[in-house]
Write a protein that holds these residues in place. Structure first.
Motif, PDB file in Angstrom:
ATOM      1  N   ALA A  12       0.822  -1.210   0.000  1.00  0.00           N
ATOM      2  CA  ALA A  12       0.000   0.000   0.000  1.00  0.00           C
ATOM      3  C   ALA A  12       0.857   1.262   0.000  1.00  0.00           C
ATOM      4  N   ARG A  13       2.056   1.147   0.555  1.00  0.00           N
ATOM      5  CA  ARG A  13       2.980   2.283   0.569  1.00  0.00           C
ATOM      6  C   ARG A  13       3.799   2.378  -0.719  1.00  0.00           C
ATOM      7  N   GLY A  14       3.657   1.392  -1.609  1.00  0.00           N
ATOM      8  CA  GLY A  14       4.408   1.396  -2.856  1.00  0.00           C
ATOM      9  C   GLY A  14       5.831   0.901  -2.718  1.00  0.00           C
ATOM     10  N   ALA A  15       6.115   0.136  -1.664  1.00  0.00           N
ATOM     11  CA  ALA A  15       7.478  -0.335  -1.434  1.00  0.00           C
ATOM     12  C   ALA A  15       7.919  -1.349  -2.485  1.00  0.00           C
ATOM     13  N   GLY A  16       6.980  -2.144  -3.009  1.00  0.00           N
ATOM     14  CA  GLY A  16       7.296  -3.041  -4.109  1.00  0.00           C
ATOM     15  C   GLY A  16       8.244  -4.174  -3.764  1.00  0.00           C
ATOM     16  N   VAL A  17       8.080  -4.794  -2.597  1.00  0.00           N
ATOM     17  CA  VAL A  17       8.897  -5.953  -2.226  1.00  0.00           C
ATOM     18  C   VAL A  17       7.967  -7.151  -2.069  1.00  0.00           C
ATOM     19  N   ALA A  20       7.837 -13.290  -0.831  1.00  0.00           N
ATOM     20  CA  ALA A  20       8.951 -14.248  -0.803  1.00  0.00           C
ATOM     21  C   ALA A  20      10.246 -13.569  -0.368  1.00  0.00           C
ATOM     22  N   THR A  21      10.466 -12.346  -0.858  1.00  0.00           N
ATOM     23  CA  THR A  21      11.677 -11.619  -0.480  1.00  0.00           C
ATOM     24  C   THR A  21      11.684 -11.321   1.009  1.00  0.00           C
ATOM     25  N   LEU A  22      10.542 -10.881   1.546  1.00  0.00           N
ATOM     26  CA  LEU A  22      10.456 -10.637   2.985  1.00  0.00           C
ATOM     27  C   LEU A  22      10.753 -11.901   3.777  1.00  0.00           C
ATOM     28  N   SER A  23      10.273 -13.027   3.276  1.00  0.00           N
ATOM     29  CA  SER A  23      10.522 -14.300   3.948  1.00  0.00           C
ATOM     30  C   SER A  23      12.013 -14.639   3.943  1.00  0.00           C
ATOM     31  N   ARG A  39      15.471   0.944   0.446  1.00  0.00           N
ATOM     32  CA  ARG A  39      14.322   1.836   0.669  1.00  0.00           C
ATOM     33  C   ARG A  39      13.167   1.066   1.303  1.00  0.00           C
ATOM     34  N   ALA A  40      12.946  -0.167   0.834  1.00  0.00           N
ATOM     35  CA  ALA A  40      11.886  -0.992   1.418  1.00  0.00           C
ATOM     36  C   ALA A  40      12.189  -1.325   2.871  1.00  0.00           C
ATOM     37  N   LEU A  41      13.468  -1.578   3.169  1.00  0.00           N
ATOM     38  CA  LEU A  41      13.857  -1.890   4.540  1.00  0.00           C
ATOM     39  C   LEU A  41      13.564  -0.711   5.464  1.00  0.00           C
ATOM     40  N   VAL A 126      17.914   6.711   0.535  1.00  0.00           N
ATOM     41  CA  VAL A 126      17.712   5.275   0.707  1.00  0.00           C
ATOM     42  C   VAL A 126      17.479   4.945   2.181  1.00  0.00           C
ATOM     43  N   ARG A 127      17.257   5.997   3.006  1.00  0.00           N
ATOM     44  CA  ARG A 127      17.035   5.760   4.419  1.00  0.00           C
ATOM     45  C   ARG A 127      15.960   6.714   4.936  1.00  0.00           C
ATOM     46  N   VAL A 128      15.467   6.410   6.103  1.00  0.00           N
ATOM     47  CA  VAL A 128      14.552   7.316   6.788  1.00  0.00           C
ATOM     48  C   VAL A 128      15.358   8.495   7.330  1.00  0.00           C
TER      49      VAL A 128
END
Length: 269
Positions: A12-17, A20-23, A39-41, A126-128
């Protein structure tokens, strides 16, 4: 929060991960390395209410060994540059903000010495709360510290100068922090204070793959060089292409380049 719920929020945030990758990340079979993954992290840290950089710190040591922004292939002074970066709190030139596009203008004076350099760079976070970018300048060993001025988008922080090796490293503090995926423009001017008529080249280190890089060398109209060439060094291999002047300048723009070194050389022989 379950992994599926986390995936839905990130989508919903558009992170696009992918799920399976999260797993894979959770199990340790893989680790985030590319800009998109980092960025997703950062988004994962926000969603889980963690301190910014909490998860990234768990992989930082490995990233420092394998990430494509290491300087070892770009400069013989890589170790010293890294020490100066460490002193300012940077793991690498792009541990918070990555360069996507850059335009550099290098002005040569009537005595064949560099007068000033200006550049505009598009950086992406690439970071918060990414609020700082490192810059690296090379000058003649023993030269005075060049004058560095912000022309927009940031203010100058601390600057260190290894006079013996001619390495200047400093920090650019952004007007406001950027979130993951946000980008902005920064403009800087460098004025050289020590004449160096033997300087006959200007180069740029692309520590990561960039969308575009433009080099523009401007000469005194009464003393144009007789020969100009553009060169690239990638994985230790150099390629050279002759360039024609255009008016009182010579330029080159490349796209999708990096990591590697590219530059322009000139001579009056």
């Amino acid at each position: 929060m379950s992994l599926s719920a986390l995936h839905r929020v990130l989508s919903a945030r558009g992170a696009g991960v992918s799920l399976a990758t999260l797993s894979y990340w959770r199990s340790g079979q893989r680790e985030p390395e590319q800009e998109r993954s980092l960025r997703a992290l950062a988004q994962v840290e926000e969603v889980l209410g963690l301190e910014p950089g909490a998860l990234e710190a768990l992989i930082e040591g490995r990233r420092r060994r394998v990430a494509p922004d290491l300087l070892s292939d770009l400069s013989d002074d890589a170790d010293r540059i890294q020490v100066l970066l460490d002193d300012l709190g940077f793991l690498s030139p792009s541990d918070r903000l990555i360069d996507q596009e850059v335009t550099l203008k290098y002005v040569i004076g009537p005595d064949r010495s560099p007068l000033r350099m200006t550049y505009i760079v598009v950086v992406e976070s690439v970071r918060v709360n990414a609020d700082r970018r490192a810059f690296i300048l090379r000058v003649r060993p023993g030269a005075l510290t060049p004058g560095v001025t912000s022309l927009g988008g940031f203010r100058l922080g601390e600057i260190t100068h290894d006079e013996e090796r001619g390495i200047v490293v400093g920090e650019m503090i952004l007007d406001r922090p950027l979130g993951p995926g946000e980008s902005t423009l920064l403009e800087q001017e460098v004025v050289y204070r020590t004449p160096d008529p033997d300087d006959n080249s200007y180069f740029y280190w692309a520590v990561r793959k960039m969308r575009s890089i433009s080099l523009w060398i401007r000469f005194d109209p009464d003393d144009m060089p007789t020969h100009c060439e553009y060169y690239t060094i990638v994985d230790g291999h150099e390629e050279v292409v002759e360039l024609e002047t255009f008016g009182t300048s010579v330029s080159r723009t490349v796209t999708s380049f990096g990591p590697g070194t590219l530059g322009i050389r000139w001579s009056w022989d």
